[in-house]
Design a protein around this motif. Sequence first.
Motif, PDB file in Angstrom:
ATOM      1  N   ARG A  34       9.630   7.919   7.138  1.00  0.00           N
ATOM      2  CA  ARG A  34       8.421   7.993   6.316  1.00  0.00           C
ATOM      3  C   ARG A  34       7.916   6.600   5.969  1.00  0.00           C
ATOM      4  NH1 ARG A  34       9.695  12.894   1.968  1.00  0.00           N
ATOM      5  NH2 ARG A  34       9.935  14.545   3.542  1.00  0.00           N
ATOM      6  N   LYS A  38       1.584   3.205   1.221  1.00  0.00           N
ATOM      7  CA  LYS A  38       0.545   4.197   1.480  1.00  0.00           C
ATOM      8  C   LYS A  38      -0.585   3.555   2.265  1.00  0.00           C
ATOM      9  CE  LYS A  38      -2.547   7.488  -0.796  1.00  0.00           C
ATOM     10  NZ  LYS A  38      -3.032   8.002  -2.108  1.00  0.00           N
ATOM     11  N   SER A  41      -6.888   4.953   2.438  1.00  0.00           N
ATOM     12  CA  SER A  41      -7.585   6.212   2.682  1.00  0.00           C
ATOM     13  C   SER A  41      -9.009   5.994   3.166  1.00  0.00           C
ATOM     14  CB  SER A  41      -7.594   7.058   1.396  1.00  0.00           C
ATOM     15  OG  SER A  41      -8.227   6.350   0.340  1.00  0.00           O
ATOM     16  N   GLU A 302       1.492   2.882   8.587  1.00  0.00           N
ATOM     17  CA  GLU A 302       2.129   4.180   8.815  1.00  0.00           C
ATOM     18  C   GLU A 302       3.539   4.053   9.377  1.00  0.00           C
ATOM     19  OE1 GLU A 302      -0.625   6.154  11.355  1.00  0.00           O
ATOM     20  OE2 GLU A 302      -1.900   6.864   9.694  1.00  0.00           O
TER      21      GLU A 302
END
Length: 330
Positions: A34, A38, A41, A302
């Motif tokens: 993971r 972050k 967006s 990512e």
Amino acid sequence: MSERRGRQGRRGRRGRRGEQLMVPEAEFASYYGRPIIKAPSWSATDIAGYFFLGGLAGAGSVLAAGAHLTGRASTATAMKVSSLGAVSLAAAALIHDLGVPSRFPNMLRVLKPTSPMSVGSWLLAAYGPAAGAAAVCATTGRLPRIGAAATGAAAVFGPAVASYTAVLAADTAVPAWHGAHRELPYVFTASATAAAAGMALVTGPLHESAPARCAAVVAATAEAAAVRAAEERLGMVAETYRQGRAGQLMRCARWLTAAGAAGAAVLGGRSRPVAVAGGLAMLAGSACTRFGIFAAGIASAEDPKYTVVPQRAKSGAESPTCDPRDHHES
């Protein structure tokens, strides 16, 4: 007796120093793969398009001022109009990504010099009216003094408008952007100049294209050098600029920009179709650069290894190494 044991122990330790480790070095692993940070967006179409359009507008105003001062009226008018159109579309893309149009004027309530977003909002607020006044006065032929002053003001704000988005991206924790925070403004500025030179070749008459052709060659060379320097600084994170969608876009950008500059330099001054084709290639190459950098940033955010591995290497290089056997011997 104790001295002999000490000599044997030291010989044994020296022998063990040449042996290979039986346990392999630990490999990177992270919470089932993971991401550590972050990913932004931001919409690729809106924000990468905003990067490209803002750069085209800012650098275009600088070329427009140069054409205005040297008597290249047709090119100056075309660049003023294109800069106004580009900054209008850039503002629309930014507002669309924000989701709520009222958020943009809300950012003008306070000026925070430490916030790239705040500074950028004020830059757009100052640059937009200047670019608009310059374009309107040029197309209508009225108020030439006001038009000249607006042209100069837009040229002053233009370089900051073209490059501040690089600071905005590098101010994040995204490895592919933050790791190249020193080179990214140069990449954006050179790419913006390439786009503006391409627009001048497309919209301006052939007999006024000499400065645009010169700017195209300089910008293409500078962009290639800046991208190479950024990749060298990034180390393993530079993989994100060479692989996947980002790699495809950056390769297209490199070939399109080089081909456009070469065509403009060799035949652009004698053939209108070649000049237009070269200009379109420069515009497409600049757009690919912005979208490629955006894609590389998302890919680096990512994949957790691009966050953790460089930090481990940096901390290991900065930490002093110590062999516990040295303490035992002493």
